[in-house]
Design a protein around this motif. Structure first.
Motif, short mmCIF file in Angstrom:
data_model
loop_
_atom_site.label_atom_id
_atom_site.label_comp_id
_atom_site.label_asym_id
_atom_site.label_seq_id
_atom_site.Cartn_x
_atom_site.Cartn_y
_atom_site.Cartn_z
N GLN A 59 -1.48 -13.14 9.86
CA GLN A 59 -2.07 -13.72 8.65
C GLN A 59 -2.91 -12.71 7.86
N ILE A 60 -3.30 -11.63 8.51
CA ILE A 60 -4.04 -10.58 7.79
C ILE A 60 -3.23 -10.10 6.59
N VAL A 61 -1.93 -9.99 6.76
CA VAL A 61 -1.07 -9.51 5.67
C VAL A 61 -0.93 -10.59 4.59
N GLY A 62 -0.42 -11.75 4.99
CA GLY A 62 -0.12 -12.79 4.01
C GLY A 62 -1.35 -13.24 3.24
N LYS A 63 -2.48 -13.32 3.93
CA LYS A 63 -3.72 -13.75 3.26
C LYS A 63 -4.48 -12.59 2.63
N GLN A 64 -3.97 -11.38 2.83
CA GLN A 64 -4.59 -10.20 2.23
C GLN A 64 -6.06 -10.09 2.65
N LEU A 65 -6.30 -10.26 3.95
CA LEU A 65 -7.68 -10.19 4.45
C LEU A 65 -8.18 -8.75 4.50
N LYS A 66 -9.47 -8.61 4.32
CA LYS A 66 -10.13 -7.31 4.48
C LYS A 66 -11.11 -7.45 5.63
N ILE A 67 -10.96 -6.60 6.64
CA ILE A 67 -11.78 -6.72 7.86
C ILE A 67 -12.60 -5.44 8.01
N HIS A 79 -7.07 -3.53 6.05
CA HIS A 79 -6.76 -4.04 4.72
C HIS A 79 -5.40 -4.71 4.71
N GLY A 80 -5.37 -6.03 4.71
CA GLY A 80 -4.11 -6.73 4.50
C GLY A 80 -3.84 -6.80 3.01
N PHE A 81 -2.58 -6.71 2.63
CA PHE A 81 -2.31 -6.76 1.18
C PHE A 81 -0.87 -7.20 0.91
N ILE A 82 -0.69 -7.65 -0.30
CA ILE A 82 0.61 -7.99 -0.85
C ILE A 82 0.74 -7.20 -2.14
N GLU A 109 -2.47 -2.83 6.39
CA GLU A 109 -1.60 -3.84 7.00
C GLU A 109 -0.58 -4.29 5.97
N CYS A 110 0.57 -3.64 6.03
CA CYS A 110 1.62 -3.86 5.05
C CYS A 110 2.59 -4.95 5.51
#
Lengths: 343, 343
Positions: free
Chosen positions: A270-278, B279-282, B250-251
């Protein structure tokens, strides 16, 4: 004047799980010091007033060969941590007798320090209790203040979830989040703690031992900002409940400190889909950027009653072992402080 | 002119694990279109030339009621994804017959589009093959370019670890990292892929199926930047091998797309101690910031041979099912493209 007892609290043994009072650390009274004649060699003699007990100390109870962000404790040596002391005698122009200093203090009643740069002079114009300078006005307060400023990117109306919210970090974060106009969800480990968290302004406060964190977040979320002091299952629940573009501030993971079998987090996708920043961080690396601003602003706001805090004070250097365990198990009520001596 | 066949590739059934050719998606030739007389209603008629097959398409094969960052595919309707088409007729002043457009195309040979804003005119002054515009000069290239610029904070001499490094995202990242002076460790899933990754400049390239990622990282790390296309066990290994202040981009997490039993990551506690930034992203959410710069810079550098790429081209809209599975299992060699028709 005859030498006086110089009690110390020593690191004795590396623990496997939780630290054991009287085994992991032990109190020792075998040393004495002559307060008038002890040689200073250009340094200064400090009387320890208060010492801080913090969750991160567990990570220092390791084999000294293992590297980590904080130095290890050494077996047979006194513990050390943030504290406030009073200068009794000085050969260093940086400090004079009667000054109060903040820094890393050994867990002993008196010590001679050489490096003045390791200590900060506390003026304390506000007349706060010295204990406040190891809590809301010390490292825990800095932890909250620096990282909230740096990464929360809080916007009015956003939802923040703060864990260990009755502790000195969490309670400060709750108040910073409220100040930024967030709706604050806060968790703590007892009804008393929950009651305190409500008094500092949390909109939703719950006891995570009796209420299901996932259900609370499902109802009150999604969350835009997660302040993580806990890790493990709570982190997984926060990822599940995170809003798109959520920011996670990874301050600590106390649920993982005393176990050799860490909680397996399964929803990182979900880190990717939700575009989380940790953002993982250690407060020390942010001192240069925020320290002066912190000392200008926070003690003043604490004295004015704008920032509230709660302390759990134990008197006596011999009580350190139990205090450490209390903090690891969450038995403390607010910032845990050892008062070693009066001013 | 008589109507011609208008082949389509339809979404047929939600898969449980890997998508099954001929079951999850099916090819259909039941429709026809009259290219001269089909009404445009102010729109424009497009002939599909190339279509992109990407890992993220797996996430769109879900129940349409489940929200996610990309819209779902609808059962019985054509798939859609990035592609390049040629305008055959137009009633919209934005495009004229003969123009080439890039955007989300339905998986069918011909279609009438209404909303010109959904498409970008490709001038292609460099004369690149149209397939390049769905790979290195399209969404995958943008993915690499945008996120590397935004979060790598690469410094000369740092170590970057890039996974799925022979794909259109990974191979571009390898080259951007090299361009910034990093030492690049790259993993891929076959010896052929590893060989290609070496040709684009990776310092250390290995086949993760025959070499242990943890051991390679232990020897060649610690890593300052992790480009994650894989997730799961590889993410855990990267956390283990991360340097202090490491940046994780996190691509994607293809190892987790086709399983109902996600890999349990157990070492997240290191996020705190190592002060990692994740960094998760779309890619879509970064278009506004980087798109123009990307189209100015990347096609030119690709044409000049400064940025290399590899394509795995299949001809025929009926081959889409197998192509999708190949990408999910990693059987493709470089960017997977379906050529539907010649220009």
């Amino acid at each position: 004047m005859a030498p006086v007892k110089n009690g110390r609290h020593l690191f004795n043994e590396i623990p496997k799980g939780f630290p054991e009072p009287g085994k992991t650390t032990v109190y020792d009274e075998s040393e004495t010091i002559d307060l008038e004649k002890a040689p200073l060699n250009g340094g200064f003699l400090v009387k320890t007033l208060v010492l801080s007990i913090d969750p991160y100390m567990r990570g220092r109870m390791r084999d000294a060969s293992i590297k980590s962000y904080a130095p290890p404790f050494y077996i047979g040596k006194p513990l050390d941590n943030f504290g406030v002391g009073k200068v009794l005698r000085s050969e260093n122009p940086a400090f004079k007798a009667g000054d109060h200093v903040y820094g890393m203090l050994p867990f002993q009643e008196y010590f001679v320090a050489q490096d003045a740069q390791q200590f900060r002079l506390l003026e304390n114009k506000e007349g706060l209790p010295w204990s406040a300078y190891v809590g809301v006005c010390g490292m825990p307060g800095q932890t909250a203040y620096y990282a909230w400023k740096e990464w929360s990117a809080a916007k009015k109306g956003e939802v923040a979830f703060v864990t260990s919210a009755s502790g000195p970090v969490g309670a400060t974060v709750v108040q910073l989040a409220k100040g930024d106009g967030c709706k604050v969800i806060a968790s703590a480990g007892s009804d008393d703690k929950v009651a305190f968290v409500k008094t500092v302004g949390a909109d939703v406060a719950f006891n995570y031992k009796t209420e299901d964190t996932r259900k609370v977040l499902e109802k009150e979320g999604p969350i835009d900002i997660f302040w993580d002091n806990v890790g493990g299952e709570t982190l997984e629940a926060a990822i599940e409940a995170a809003n798109v573009h959520g920011r996670f501030i990874e301050c600590g993971m106390i649920s993982q400190y005393n176990t050799s079998d860490p909680y397996p987090v399964k929803n990182l996708i979900q880190i990717v889909g939700k575009q989380l920043k940790i953002h993982g961080f250690i407060v020390f690396s942010m001192h240069d950027k925020y320290q002066d601003e912190f000392y200008r602003e926070v003690p003043r706001r604490v004295a004015a009653g704008e920032i509230k805090y709660q302390e759990d004070i134990t008197r006596g250097l011999d009580k350190v072992s139990e205090a450490i365990l209390d903090v690891q198990t969450g038995k403390n009520q607010g910032k845990k402080v050892i008062v070693v001596a009066d001013d």
